[in-house]
Design a protein around this motif. Structure first.
Motif, PDB file in Angstrom:
ATOM      1  N   SER A 182       0.822  -1.211   0.000  1.00 54.66           N
ATOM      2  CA  SER A 182       0.000   0.000   0.000  1.00 54.66           C
ATOM      3  C   SER A 182       0.853   1.256   0.000  1.00 54.66           C
ATOM      4  CB  SER A 182      -0.931   0.001   1.215  1.00 54.66           C
ATOM      5  OG  SER A 182      -0.176   0.051   2.410  1.00 54.66           O
ATOM      6  N   PRO A 187      -0.657   3.409   4.731  1.00 52.55           N
ATOM      7  CA  PRO A 187       0.150   3.064   5.905  1.00 52.55           C
ATOM      8  C   PRO A 187      -0.239   3.869   7.146  1.00 52.55           C
ATOM      9  CG  PRO A 187       1.545   3.187   3.969  1.00 52.55           C
ATOM     10  CD  PRO A 187       0.203   3.707   3.550  1.00 52.55           C
ATOM     11  N   VAL A 190      -3.256   2.280   8.839  1.00 55.11           N
ATOM     12  CA  VAL A 190      -2.900   1.150   9.703  1.00 55.11           C
ATOM     13  C   VAL A 190      -2.404   1.646  11.047  1.00 55.11           C
ATOM     14  CG1 VAL A 190      -1.327  -0.804   9.987  1.00 55.11           C
ATOM     15  CG2 VAL A 190      -2.391  -0.377   7.762  1.00 55.11           C
ATOM     16  N   GLU A 191      -1.529   2.645  11.027  1.00 54.94           N
ATOM     17  CA  GLU A 191      -0.974   3.177  12.276  1.00 54.94           C
ATOM     18  C   GLU A 191      -2.074   3.777  13.144  1.00 54.94           C
ATOM     19  OE1 GLU A 191       0.205   6.085  15.050  1.00 54.94           O
ATOM     20  OE2 GLU A 191      -0.654   6.670  13.119  1.00 54.94           O
ATOM     21  N   ASN A 197       2.342  -1.063  10.226  1.00 56.87           N
ATOM     22  CA  ASN A 197       2.258  -1.307   8.791  1.00 56.87           C
ATOM     23  C   ASN A 197       3.480  -2.078   8.296  1.00 56.87           C
ATOM     24  OD1 ASN A 197       0.798  -0.608   6.182  1.00 56.87           O
ATOM     25  ND2 ASN A 197       2.875   0.128   5.739  1.00 56.87           N
TER      26      ASN A 197
END
Length: 298
Positions: A182, A187, A190-191, A197
């Protein structure tokens, strides 16, 4: 005062225009603009040159790469219809020539004198700020700020819920065959959702990799968020995929790859999938694939 006439070549811009309650100003769209449902009757000014309905992910990837190497546009713009619609503003992008019509595609298609507004966010903050920037362009600053504040509030609530918890390793695939790591804001999603990530970095472009390389990073969860595909389209192309890791298919088109307000809901979904005991299910569609217990996929 005459209502501005807008043509949106960009699905994310169409999403934002809807959130700003300006759909009546939208006189034309691209084929990829599919939300909200009310846009279905709008004139389609641009269509993709690739019919992906019967193609595998690998075949689509090959066609896209061939078009890029030969400098062929993936989109056809109807210059005649554009002229008939008489837009005051055409919204496009220059971030990804695969994802939507770019300003280069409009070189000979826009009526003389029409303003072209290009939106190119690379990070989550950029996406939020792009909402305000478009609202300013359309003369509804306060509405833009309200939408942006709502996005930030959703994400801040998620960050607070997952703070201090163990962060599982998460790989988000923007494509399946081959898998693409990605890029851009994903990313960060995700965080924000409470994960670590895997492979990719914020703000960079997505890139092709292999499932061997992904599994070597020992992800706890793999999320398949195929760019441009809804959940059903993704499931049709992953029915034979079996990975030895928990693998979840989501609506990548609506809540992940499209830089619009709904990525805040995508963050909520990610957080629920990896921290379900503290983050409520936002009600977005997803499906889990069966696990492969033995062997490594190609």
């Amino acid at each position: 005062m005459r209502m501005m006439r807008i043509v949106s070549m960009l699905p994310s811009a169409t999403d934002i225009i809807a959130e700003l309650d300006l759909l009546d100003s939208l006189v034309g769209i691209s084929e990829d603009c599919n939300w909200p449902p009310e846009v279905a009757g709008k004139p389609i000014v641009a269509r993709t040159r690739i019919d992906a309905s019967g193609l595998t992910s690998a075949q689509i990837d090959q066609l896209v790469n061939d078009s890029k190497s030969e400098s062929h546009s993936l989109y056809a713009v109807d210059a005649g219809l554009m002229s008939e619609l008489k837009p005051d503003l055409v919204i496009t992008q220059d971030l990804c020539e695969v994802c939507a019509v770019s300003s280069g595609d409009l070189t000979t298609a826009c009526p003389i004198g029409v303003e072209v507004f290009s939106m190119n966010p690379r990070s989550f903050d950029d996406v939020v700020e792009s909402v305000i920037a478009l609202a300013d362009k359309l003369g509804v600053h306060e509405r833009g700020v309200a939408v942006a504040d709502a996005m930030r509030a959703k994400v801040d609530a998620v960050r607070g819920a997952v703070a201090g918890r163990r962060r599982p390793r998460v790989f988000v695939a923007e494509w399946v065959d081959p898998p693409y790591g990605s890029g851009h804001w994903l990313p960060e999603m995700v965080e924000a959702a409470g994960g670590v990530n895997v492979l990719s970095k914020p703000g960079e472009y997505s890139f092709a990799t292999t499932w061997q390389a992904v599994l070597a990073e020992k992800p706890d969860v793999i999320v398949l968020a195929a760019c441009g595909f809804n959940l059903q389209q993704s499931l049709e192309r992953t029915r034979d995929l079996r990975l030895p890791v928990r693998t979840i298919v989501v609506d990548g088109d609506a809540h992940f790859s499209r830089p619009a307000p709904r990525i805040a809901d995508g963050i909520r979904q990610l957080a629920h999938l990896i921290h379900g005991d503290v983050v409520a299910d936002p009600g977005l569609p997803y499906a889990e694939l069966s696990l492969e217990k033995v062997g490594t996929p190609r």
